[in-house]
Design a protein around this motif. Structure first.
Motif, short mmCIF file in Angstrom:
data_model
loop_
_atom_site.label_atom_id
_atom_site.label_comp_id
_atom_site.label_asym_id
_atom_site.label_seq_id
_atom_site.Cartn_x
_atom_site.Cartn_y
_atom_site.Cartn_z
N GLU A 119 0.84 -1.20 0.00
CA GLU A 119 0.00 0.00 0.00
C GLU A 119 0.88 1.25 0.00
O GLU A 119 1.80 1.35 0.81
CB GLU A 119 -0.91 0.02 1.24
CG GLU A 119 -1.84 -1.16 1.32
CD GLU A 119 -2.71 -1.15 2.57
OE1 GLU A 119 -3.64 -1.97 2.66
OE2 GLU A 119 -2.45 -0.31 3.47
N THR A 373 -5.30 3.51 -1.98
CA THR A 373 -5.77 2.38 -1.18
C THR A 373 -7.13 2.70 -0.61
O THR A 373 -7.32 3.75 0.01
CB THR A 373 -4.80 2.06 -0.03
OG1 THR A 373 -3.51 1.80 -0.56
CG2 THR A 373 -5.27 0.84 0.74
N ASP A 385 -8.47 -4.21 2.48
CA ASP A 385 -7.91 -3.05 1.80
C ASP A 385 -7.71 -3.38 0.33
O ASP A 385 -7.15 -4.44 0.00
CB ASP A 385 -6.56 -2.65 2.40
CG ASP A 385 -6.68 -1.95 3.74
OD1 ASP A 385 -7.81 -1.87 4.27
OD2 ASP A 385 -5.65 -1.47 4.25
N ILE A 387 -6.06 -1.94 -3.25
CA ILE A 387 -5.21 -0.99 -3.98
C ILE A 387 -5.77 -0.86 -5.39
O ILE A 387 -5.96 -1.88 -6.07
CB ILE A 387 -3.75 -1.48 -4.02
CG1 ILE A 387 -3.23 -1.69 -2.59
CG2 ILE A 387 -2.87 -0.50 -4.78
CD1 ILE A 387 -1.93 -2.47 -2.52
#
Length: 491
Positions: A119, A373, A385, A387
């Protein structure tokens, strides 16, 4: 060079030489103003852990605020020579540097944010020459504090809520390392520091009493404690292991009773050697039998999260933990391993062209695009999460998360989940737009962030793996670009 000159000098040359040689190349080939995007990220959580705490942004912003080549900087650069004995940099380039000011945009995750491998912690957009000049300084300032904040959080988790005092200045990597470590340790959860300059500069609470030398300067330990109590009746934590630890506790008890009779209170005792579990149990018994139930037992002696967890399991009666060397030096892993990679560049038609770096190791192949992100959350906290590429953002209907190192691991994200993007603007066209935050606010954010995640990510052994991956469109594009690049390279 005199020490005073080090601290009077500009920090603009806090960079590797190759950043300047590339900058010279961009300038000389007419590409200095070509717009580019770079991302600062890391590939593995430190300490084989399950999470990382971002820190160091305030330092980075101050570096950008002050960025300017001084006359002294340029005079030094004039002295550098190439392998032919001629000046390394042309006079025209040095004149260009004299007028150079940062005009980049930066987006970053706020300090105290829990982050994960791949990230972006910082995204830099602007003229490629400027982006390149910022690389080394940003890595230096973000990497170390992120590492120490993470180590601090791990140690504070191990104590189960007991306060941790950062005692590491004398073992830190120089003056700057000591200050940065104290700051980052506080972000990670430490309650106070012994570093008085860090207390002054950052507003961190400071703690400390006396060392073995105080006791050794007297003919007997009891007299040493009594004199210290007379001199500092409101700051008495007696170090009891100069000679015989339990006898030291008994002497501290005698002085503690005297303090109590005079209207003061002994704060506690400190154990700095020996079997800390056994000694703390015996010391607690002696203190309690004397009616000094509020006196705390402080422990130090090369502690870290592993040792603290072991002492807790043994029933140690330690209430405050002094942690130094293994915290401020990140003893088991002295570097985060953050990197700074080009993600996209504008072509002559002013269109963005994503860029990626290939490697025979999948973990070292970079991700192309202008990356952001997105964190997905439900009522219980963080779920995953993702990206993604801002040049081709995900649809709101259905998002698929793909593990960048194992494409068979995929996760469909419910479109009803809440979400937030982690990178926020902090610099626009060279001007700082991020409002300064107190360390207390950042420290509180770190704790609130950890509370968002499954407690398993805080395990020290085989932590829970929080889902982080590439948005499907970005993953497919990255795969396409890898195949294309390999085909071109083998023609």
């Amino acid at each position: 060079m005199a020490l005073s000159k080090i601290y009077d000098t500009s920090l603009t040359l806090l960079t590797d030489l190759y950043q300047l040689t590339m900058a010279h190349g961009y300038w000389k080939t007419g590409r200095a103003e070509q717009e580019a995007v770079f991302h600062l990220f890391f590939r593995k959580n430190p300490f084989q852990g399950g999470y990382t705490i971002a820190a160091g942004l305030e330092y980075a912003l101050e570096y950008i605020r002050r960025f300017q080549f001084s006359e002294d900087d340029l005079s030094y650069l004039k002295t550098l020579e190439g392998n032919d004995g001629r000046p390394l940099f042309s006079s025209g380039f040095l004149e260009y540097l004299a007028d150079l000011r940062i005009t980049c945009d930066l987006a970053a995750v706020p300090e105290g944010t829990v982050v994960f491998p791949h990230e972006p912690l910082v995204r830099v957009t602007g003229p490629i020459l400027q982006c390149q000049l910022l690389e080394t300084a940003l890595l230096n300032l973000i990497n170390f504090q992120t590492l120490i904040a993470t180590k601090s959080a791990r140690i504070c988790t191990a104590t189960g809520g007991d306060p941790v005092l950062e005692f590491g200045l004398r073992r830190a990597q120089g003056i700057d390392g000591g200050l940065a470590a104290s700051r980052a340790a506080y972000i990670g959860g430490c309650a106070a520091t012994s570093n008085v300059l860090a207390g002054k500069l950052f507003g961190i609470p400071v703690k400390g009493t006396h060392a073995h030398s105080w006791v050794m300067s007297y003919d007997d330990e009891l007299s040493a404690f009594e004199d210290y109590a007379r001199a500092m009746p409101n700051n008495c934590v007696f170090l009891v292991d100069t000679y015989d630890t339990l006898d030291g506790v008994r002497n501290a008890v005698r002085v503690g009773i005297q303090l109590k009779e005079s209207g003061h209170q002994m704060v506690g005792i400190r154990l700095d050697s020996g079997d800390l579990a056994y000694l703390s149990i015996e010391a607690r018994r002696l203190l309690d039998e004397a009616g000094l139930t509020e006196a705390a037992i402080v422990a130090s002696n090369d502690l870290d999260e592993t040792t603290i967890s072991s002492l807790k399991m043994q029933g140690a009666k330690i209430a405050v933990w002094g942690v130094g060397t293994r915290l401020v030096t990140a003893f088991e892993q002295p570097a985060l391993g953050g990197v700074y990679k080009l993600g996209a560049i504008r072509n002559e038609d002013q269109e963005w062209e994503p860029r990626l770096k290939l490697s025979e190791q999948a973990i070292k192949t970079s991700t192309p695009g202008i990356l952001q992100t997105r964190r997905y959350l439900n009522q219980n906290g963080a779920v995953a999460d993702m990206i993604y590429n801002e040049l081709a953002p995900p649809s709101s209907e259905r998002s698929v998360l793909i593990d960048p190192l194992d494409p068979t691991r995929r996760r469909v994200l419910d479109d009803k989940l809440d979400s937030q993007d982690l990178l926020i603007p902090v610099v626009k066209q060279g001007e700082i737009v991020h409002q300064h935050e107190s360390l207390s606010v950042i420290r509180e954010r770190a704790q609130q962030q950890l509370d968002l995640f499954h407690v398993g990510i805080q395990r020290h052994l085989d932590p829970h793996e929080y889902p982080v991956g590439l948005e499907q469109g970005l993953y497919d594009y990255k795969t396409e670009q890898i195949l294309l690049a390999r085909k071109l390279n083998h023609q």
